[in-house]
Design a protein around this motif. Structure first.
Motif, PDB file in Angstrom:
ATOM      1  N   GLY A 213       0.807  -1.210   0.000  1.00 16.81           N
ATOM      2  CA  GLY A 213       0.000   0.000   0.000  1.00 16.81           C
ATOM      3  C   GLY A 213       0.841   1.261   0.000  1.00 16.81           C
ATOM      4  O   GLY A 213       2.022   1.248   0.361  1.00 16.81           O
ATOM      5  N   ARG A 214       0.227   2.365  -0.396  1.00 20.82           N
ATOM      6  CA  ARG A 214       0.936   3.632  -0.495  1.00 20.82           C
ATOM      7  C   ARG A 214       1.292   4.172   0.896  1.00 20.82           C
ATOM      8  O   ARG A 214       0.744   3.746   1.929  1.00 20.82           O
ATOM      9  N   ASP A 215       2.219   5.117   0.927  1.00 24.43           N
ATOM     10  CA  ASP A 215       2.638   5.780   2.153  1.00 24.43           C
ATOM     11  C   ASP A 215       1.966   7.141   2.282  1.00 24.43           C
ATOM     12  O   ASP A 215       1.245   7.595   1.395  1.00 24.43           O
ATOM     13  N   LEU A 216       2.223   7.782   3.432  1.00 23.21           N
ATOM     14  CA  LEU A 216       1.831   9.176   3.710  1.00 23.21           C
ATOM     15  C   LEU A 216       0.326   9.367   3.845  1.00 23.21           C
ATOM     16  O   LEU A 216      -0.206  10.432   3.581  1.00 23.21           O
ATOM     17  N   MET A 217      -0.363   8.301   4.287  1.00 21.49           N
ATOM     18  CA  MET A 217      -1.770   8.431   4.649  1.00 21.49           C
ATOM     19  C   MET A 217      -1.991   8.061   6.114  1.00 21.49           C
ATOM     20  O   MET A 217      -3.130   7.826   6.525  1.00 21.49           O
ATOM     21  N   GLY A 218      -0.910   7.985   6.888  1.00 23.11           N
ATOM     22  CA  GLY A 218      -1.023   7.668   8.300  1.00 23.11           C
ATOM     23  C   GLY A 218      -0.468   6.298   8.631  1.00 23.11           C
ATOM     24  O   GLY A 218      -0.067   5.526   7.752  1.00 23.11           O
ATOM     25  N   ASP A 219      -0.433   5.991   9.916  1.00 21.33           N
ATOM     26  CA  ASP A 219       0.139   4.736  10.399  1.00 21.33           C
ATOM     27  C   ASP A 219      -0.701   3.515  10.054  1.00 21.33           C
ATOM     28  O   ASP A 219      -0.162   2.415   9.894  1.00 21.33           O
ATOM     29  N   ASP A 220      -2.007   3.690   9.944  1.00 21.77           N
ATOM     30  CA  ASP A 220      -2.890   2.520   9.891  1.00 21.77           C
ATOM     31  C   ASP A 220      -3.680   2.383   8.600  1.00 21.77           C
ATOM     32  O   ASP A 220      -4.507   1.474   8.471  1.00 21.77           O
TER      33      ASP A 220
END
Length: 368
Positions: A213-220
């Motif tokens: 999954g992509r990054d920079l959308m939060g920890d969870d």
């Protein structure tokens, strides 16, 4: 003075031997279910990634920045590879490898290569033959490959997205396949951010794959995905929809998640799920018998680390029903001891785990 020098050398030798012993031991943090055991199949390697098994029992190992392909040989069948040969070198991220009909196939950033009759030439390997050139490449992330030979006797190659989240058109974010001689290249599936692991289910022959999954959308959010290809041409959502039900905050408008194939299982955010294989033999008990084993490389930017383990997905009538750890503890108290990159079942039912952090391959066995 001479006596002191000898004693000092002996003391240093003991310390060095102790350090080597400690360096080559299994981390004490590793946890396995009762009856399962883990040992080192081979260490002293670099950047090990995808695993493949030859007809004569040779274990081939791709790599990342090391630029080589290893051949591991357990000639006495004691569960430890006592010989290592480098069968290809000076390659650009030769992470993807596959073995079929006596030949070894290697995927680099730009090419798919063939080393024919490789197990007859381990000490003097042939010069790799180029089967396919000019694989889609754009400077950015996810340019390393995973490689496999499907039940249709064709080579499958992952083409990652060159970004965290961006428009990729039809050139990137997909799986492609080609004939074993490199001809007949075609696209198989789209909407895939970064798959570094796929395999085929025994019986059905369906292709299953992981996607990061992509990054920079939060920890969870979003979760890494376990996907299944039910027909050629499926689109799995990237970059518009993540984990099947989360629209991309920048690119998702006008692209409803219902238009894409959702994952069959959510693996967790940032676990970096990579190589996977169905476990089909041996004496393993439920729920690990006939499970799908997945190497989780581990997060790199999560507040608290996630992944760093090998998980088992149980199935019933071809559908996932649960998730269980097989080997946990490659990170403990935020300290990293290993990063699983791939798994491979051997004919005796034991399972190898490639660890590109420690530069070693582990072997997991079960004994009642």
């Amino acid at each position: 003075m001479l006596k002191f020098g000898i004693m000092l050398c002996l003391a240093m030798s003991v310390l060095m031997a102790s350090a080597r012993s400690e360096a080559s031991s299994v981390p004490a943090s590793l946890q396995l279910p009762p009856g399962f055991h883990i040992d080192i199949y081979r260490d002293g390697l670099r950047d090990v990634r995808e695993l493949a098994l030859g007809r004569q029992g040779t274990v081939f190992v791709g790599s990342m920045n090391a630029g080589v392909v290893y051949a591991l040989i357990d000639a006495d069948h004691d569960g430890h590879a006592e010989q290592v040969q480098v069968v290809a070198r000076n390659l650009e991220l030769p992470s993807g490898i596959a073995f079929s009909q006596g030949n070894l196939y290697v995927a680099t950033v730009h090419q798919v290569l063939e080393l024919p009759a490789i197990e007859s030439h381990l000490e003097h390997p042939p010069v790799p033959r180029v089967l396919a050139d000019q694989l889609p490449y754009r400077e950015g992330d996810h340019s390393w490959r995973f490689l496999g030979v499907g039940p249709d006797r064709r080579l499958y190659v992952s083409i990652g997205a060159p970004c965290n989240a961006c428009e990729v058109g039809t050139g990137f974010g997909k799986l492609i396949r080609m004939n074993l001689d490199g001809s007949g290249r075609e696209d198989v599936a789209w909407g895939i951010r970064n798959s570094v692991g796929f395999t085929w289910q025994p019986g059905s022959g369906r292709l299953w794959f992981t996607d990061n999954g992509r990054d920079l959308m939060g920890d969870d959010v979003p979760s890494d995905e376990l996907n299944r290809l039910d027909h050629v041409g499926q689109h799995f959502g990237f970059p518009y929809c993540h984990q099947g039900d989360v629209p991309d905050p920048r690119l998702g408008a006008g692209h409803p998640c219902s238009a894409y194939s959702p994952p069959v299982w959510k693996l967790g955010a940032h676990v970096a799920a990579l190589g996977l294989r169905f476990h089909v033999g041996g004496n393993w008990p439920p729920p690990w018998r006939n499970a799908l084993l997945i190497a989780e490389h581990g997060s790199w930017n999560r507040t608290e680390k996630s992944g760093y383990r090998v998980m088992a997905i149980s199935l019933r009538e071809g559908e996932p029903t649960g998730e269980f750890p097989l080997v946990d503890g490659f990170q403990h108290d935020e300290h990293v001891y290993g990063r699983p990159a791939d798994v491979l079942e051997l004919p005796d039912g034991s399972v190898l785990i490639a660890d590109d952090f420690a530069g070693r391959v582990y072997r997991v066995t079960y004994q009642q």
